[in-house]
Design a protein around this motif. Structure first.
Motif, mmCIF file in Angstrom:
data_model
loop_
_atom_site.group_PDB
_atom_site.id
_atom_site.type_symbol
_atom_site.label_atom_id
_atom_site.label_comp_id
_atom_site.label_asym_id
_atom_site.label_seq_id
_atom_site.Cartn_x
_atom_site.Cartn_y
_atom_site.Cartn_z
ATOM 1 N N ALA A 228 0.803 -1.223 0.000
ATOM 2 C CA ALA A 228 0.000 0.000 0.000
ATOM 3 C C ALA A 228 0.833 1.269 0.000
ATOM 4 C CB ALA A 228 -0.952 0.004 1.196
ATOM 5 N N THR A 229 2.160 1.149 0.000
ATOM 6 C CA THR A 229 3.012 2.341 -0.020
ATOM 7 C C THR A 229 3.349 2.782 -1.445
ATOM 8 O OG1 THR A 229 5.071 1.040 0.072
ATOM 9 C CG2 THR A 229 4.052 1.665 2.177
ATOM 10 N N TYR A 230 3.016 1.983 -2.446
ATOM 11 C CA TYR A 230 3.374 2.309 -3.830
ATOM 12 C C TYR A 230 2.350 3.263 -4.435
ATOM 13 C CZ TYR A 230 7.004 -1.221 -3.658
ATOM 14 O OH TYR A 230 8.133 -1.927 -3.331
ATOM 15 N N ASP A 231 2.827 4.303 -5.073
ATOM 16 C CA ASP A 231 1.924 5.328 -5.582
ATOM 17 C C ASP A 231 1.075 4.845 -6.753
ATOM 18 O OD1 ASP A 231 1.004 8.092 -5.379
ATOM 19 O OD2 ASP A 231 1.886 8.332 -7.372
ATOM 20 N N ASP A 232 1.527 3.816 -7.477
ATOM 21 C CA ASP A 232 0.754 3.309 -8.613
ATOM 22 C C ASP A 232 -0.185 2.170 -8.217
ATOM 23 O OD1 ASP A 232 2.736 1.460 -8.113
ATOM 24 O OD2 ASP A 232 3.342 1.208 -10.219
ATOM 25 N N ARG A 233 -0.441 2.026 -6.929
ATOM 26 C CA ARG A 233 -1.336 0.971 -6.466
ATOM 27 C C ARG A 233 -2.774 1.237 -6.927
ATOM 28 N NH1 ARG A 233 -0.339 4.464 -2.309
ATOM 29 N NH2 ARG A 233 -2.076 5.134 -0.980
ATOM 30 N N LEU A 234 -3.486 0.166 -7.198
ATOM 31 C CA LEU A 234 -4.877 0.236 -7.631
ATOM 32 C C LEU A 234 -5.733 -0.630 -6.721
ATOM 33 C CD1 LEU A 234 -4.262 -0.357 -11.458
ATOM 34 C CD2 LEU A 234 -4.359 1.851 -10.270
ATOM 35 N N ILE A 235 -7.018 -0.446 -6.782
ATOM 36 C CA ILE A 235 -7.901 -1.278 -5.966
ATOM 37 C C ILE A 235 -7.758 -2.751 -6.327
ATOM 38 C CG2 ILE A 235 -9.930 -1.159 -7.495
ATOM 39 C CD1 ILE A 235 -11.600 -0.877 -4.866
ATOM 40 N N PHE A 236 -7.364 -3.026 -7.576
ATOM 41 C CA PHE A 236 -7.241 -4.411 -8.045
ATOM 42 C C PHE A 236 -6.043 -5.125 -7.428
ATOM 43 C CE2 PHE A 236 -8.835 -1.618 -11.498
ATOM 44 C CZ PHE A 236 -10.174 -1.946 -11.361
ATOM 45 N N HIS A 237 -5.198 -4.391 -6.703
ATOM 46 C CA HIS A 237 -4.058 -4.987 -6.009
ATOM 47 C C HIS A 237 -4.357 -5.250 -4.533
ATOM 48 C CE1 HIS A 237 -1.793 -2.457 -9.163
ATOM 49 N NE2 HIS A 237 -1.789 -3.711 -9.583
ATOM 50 N N THR A 238 -5.532 -4.893 -4.045
ATOM 51 C CA THR A 238 -5.819 -4.956 -2.622
ATOM 52 C C THR A 238 -6.377 -6.307 -2.204
ATOM 53 O OG1 THR A 238 -8.087 -4.119 -2.856
ATOM 54 C CG2 THR A 238 -6.322 -2.481 -2.611
ATOM 55 N N GLU A 239 -6.286 -6.587 -0.913
ATOM 56 C CA GLU A 239 -6.765 -7.861 -0.380
ATOM 57 C C GLU A 239 -8.264 -8.065 -0.595
ATOM 58 O OE1 GLU A 239 -6.436 -10.544 3.704
ATOM 59 O OE2 GLU A 239 -6.103 -8.365 3.799
ATOM 60 N N PRO A 240 -9.130 -7.084 -0.297
ATOM 61 C CA PRO A 240 -10.566 -7.316 -0.525
ATOM 62 C C PRO A 240 -10.891 -7.633 -1.979
ATOM 63 C CG PRO A 240 -10.233 -5.398 0.876
ATOM 64 C CD PRO A 240 -8.880 -5.774 0.345
ATOM 65 N N TRP A 241 -10.236 -6.927 -2.929
ATOM 66 C CA TRP A 241 -10.536 -7.183 -4.337
ATOM 67 C C TRP A 241 -10.079 -8.580 -4.752
ATOM 68 C CZ3 TRP A 241 -13.539 -4.309 -7.459
ATOM 69 C CH2 TRP A 241 -13.634 -4.737 -8.783
ATOM 70 N N LEU A 242 -8.896 -8.977 -4.305
ATOM 71 C CA LEU A 242 -8.402 -10.303 -4.663
ATOM 72 C C LEU A 242 -9.270 -11.398 -4.061
ATOM 73 C CD1 LEU A 242 -4.533 -9.937 -4.484
ATOM 74 C CD2 LEU A 242 -5.951 -10.269 -6.504
ATOM 75 N N ARG A 243 -9.784 -11.170 -2.875
ATOM 76 C CA ARG A 243 -10.701 -12.153 -2.278
ATOM 77 C C ARG A 243 -11.971 -12.282 -3.123
ATOM 78 N NH1 ARG A 243 -9.437 -13.999 2.720
ATOM 79 N NH2 ARG A 243 -7.874 -12.850 3.941
ATOM 80 N N PHE A 244 -12.459 -11.155 -3.625
ATOM 81 C CA PHE A 244 -13.637 -11.176 -4.501
ATOM 82 C C PHE A 244 -13.369 -11.987 -5.760
ATOM 83 C CE2 PHE A 244 -14.817 -8.700 -8.419
ATOM 84 C CZ PHE A 244 -16.021 -9.361 -8.652
ATOM 85 N N VAL A 245 -12.279 -11.683 -6.458
ATOM 86 C CA VAL A 245 -11.989 -12.380 -7.707
ATOM 87 C C VAL A 245 -11.703 -13.860 -7.455
ATOM 88 C CG1 VAL A 245 -10.526 -12.461 -9.753
ATOM 89 C CG2 VAL A 245 -11.111 -10.256 -8.737
ATOM 90 N N ALA A 246 -10.955 -14.147 -6.399
ATOM 91 C CA ALA A 246 -10.617 -15.536 -6.092
ATOM 92 C C ALA A 246 -11.877 -16.362 -5.848
ATOM 93 C CB ALA A 246 -9.699 -15.594 -4.873
ATOM 94 N N GLU A 247 -12.826 -15.798 -5.115
ATOM 95 C CA GLU A 247 -14.065 -16.530 -4.849
ATOM 96 C C GLU A 247 -14.921 -16.655 -6.106
ATOM 97 O OE1 GLU A 247 -18.180 -16.065 -2.243
ATOM 98 O OE2 GLU A 247 -16.324 -15.167 -1.467
ATOM 99 N N ALA A 248 -15.042 -15.569 -6.847
ATOM 100 C CA ALA A 248 -15.901 -15.584 -8.036
ATOM 101 C C ALA A 248 -15.363 -16.506 -9.116
ATOM 102 C CB ALA A 248 -16.064 -14.162 -8.577
ATOM 103 N N GLN A 249 -14.033 -16.628 -9.224
ATOM 104 C CA GLN A 249 -13.415 -17.407 -10.298
ATOM 105 C C GLN A 249 -12.818 -18.724 -9.811
ATOM 106 O OE1 GLN A 249 -13.881 -16.447 -13.320
ATOM 107 N NE2 GLN A 249 -14.829 -14.527 -12.649
ATOM 108 N N ARG A 250 -12.948 -19.004 -8.527
ATOM 109 C CA ARG A 250 -12.334 -20.208 -7.939
ATOM 110 C C ARG A 250 -10.851 -20.259 -8.295
ATOM 111 N NH1 ARG A 250 -17.085 -24.710 -9.263
ATOM 112 N NH2 ARG A 250 -18.753 -23.612 -8.167
ATOM 113 N N ALA A 251 -10.211 -19.140 -8.078
ATOM 114 C CA ALA A 251 -8.810 -18.978 -8.437
ATOM 115 C C ALA A 251 -7.973 -18.769 -7.180
ATOM 116 C CB ALA A 251 -8.633 -17.802 -9.386
#
Length: 338
Positions: free
Chosen positions: A20-43
């Motif tokens: 979270a210290t990188y200035d080019d960070r996006l929501i798609f790099h965050t833990e909540p978003w990855l949990r969403f994609v992982a569950e939705a895609q079984r990834a």
């Protein structure tokens, strides 16, 4: 600079704080978003440090899945309803160098047969000589740093008229919080949008519920409803936001209420809300022509892919074509109509 390397790491509180210290960070790099994609895609999420010698100079984000029994690394994959993932890097680190380091990590360390990446910082010039195929997937963005009046005046005149008309006729916008009925409202309107083209939505209502379940508690999701003068919900919008950017994940409305012009008013509300919360960019996550009426600027974002063998590349292309045909056939079978 020595040759960059990627090292897979396990998620920890310290790692998320570091990322979270990188200035080019996006929501798609965050833990909540990855949990969403992982569950939705079984990834399975893949987090990796990018190192230059002993020094960490960035991070990579992706997810592992399987197709045809083969391991695939998506960052992201088409159909995942997520956008650019890729890298977060120190400003001095060339993205091409990080991309070059990704190849042995994906195909040797992870044993993948196919890789796809869409990184907001990559350009077509970064892709040459790496064995990648790519397609242009531009996005439309709005710079929110100008004053509110300037943002409004930057829209097409017809768009401004529609916003004024919606307001004058009594359309109201409400922010939705902890409302279990929102997903059903959005999805019913989405079905109506797709039916106009004799199609059905490309994902189920469960994906909407999964997104809300993971993003809303993190405080990075704006859900909006538009109501007509009689109080009926006639349009909705799903807008994740984080750091400096708000994203248009999805919007839908009923065709029979289009004369109220709720969609333009929804976007105008979202722009002002984002600006008031310190967000400096609104990203439509795509470059469809209709978005230009809001005063957007098109940003090129290549979607690159590489397969271990020509056969895998052929399977990937065939799967995409089959999915498209299946989606249209499903619409016919379910009786969707315009």
């Amino acid at each position: 600079m020595t040759m960059l390397r990627l090292h897979r790491v396990e998620p920890t509180a310290e790692l998320w704080a570091e990322r979270a210290t990188y200035d080019d960070r996006l929501i798609f790099h965050t833990e909540p978003w990855l949990r969403f994609v992982a569950e939705a895609q079984r990834a399975e999420p893949v987090l990796a440090r990018v190192t230059d010698g002993e020094r960490t100079v960035g991070h990579f984000t992706g997810l592992l899945t399987k197709r045809f029994g083969l391991r695939i690394l998506g960052s992201p994959m088409a159909g995942w309803t997520t956008s650019y993932v890729g890298f977060t890097l120190d400003p001095a680190v060339p993205r091409r160098a990080a991309l070059e380091a990704l190849m042995p990590f994906a195909f040797k360390d992870l044993g993948c047969a196919h890789l796809e990446i869409r990184d907001r910082g990559l350009t077509p010039a970064d892709l040459g000589g790496l064995g990648l195929r790519w397609s242009d997937a531009p996005t439309a963005v709005i710079d929110l740093t100008p004053a509110e009046d300037a943002l409004f005046n930057g829209m097409a005149s017809a768009c401004r008229r529609n916003i004024r008309k919606a307001t004058k006729t009594g359309v109201t916008i409400e922010e939705v919080v902890a409302d279990p009925t929102f997903a059903a409202d959005f999805y019913d309107q989405l079905r109506d949008v797709f039916a106009k083209q004799n199609l059905v939505p490309t994902y189920s209502i469960e994906r909407v519920r999964t997104l809300i379940r993971h993003l809303e508690p993190a405080g990075h999701l704006l859900l909006l409803r538009a109501r007509d003068p009689e109080g009926r919900c006639i349009a909705t919008a799903v807008l994740p936001w984080y750091h400096r950017t708000m994203y248009f994940w999805g919007g839908a409305s009923y065709r029979e209420h289009q004369h109220h012009r709720p969609n333009e008013l929804l976007i105008w509300y979202a722009l002002r809300w984002a600006k008031s919360h310190g967000v400096t960019e609104f990203d439509f996550v795509g470059g469809n022509a209709y978005k230009s009426k809001y005063g957007t600027t098109e940003v090129p974002v290549p979607w690159a892919r590489r397969s271990r063998s020509p056969l895998v590349a052929t399977l990937r292309d065939a799967a995409k074509q089959t999915y498209t045909l299946k989606q249209k056939a499903t619409a016919r079978l379910t009786g969707a109509h315009s």
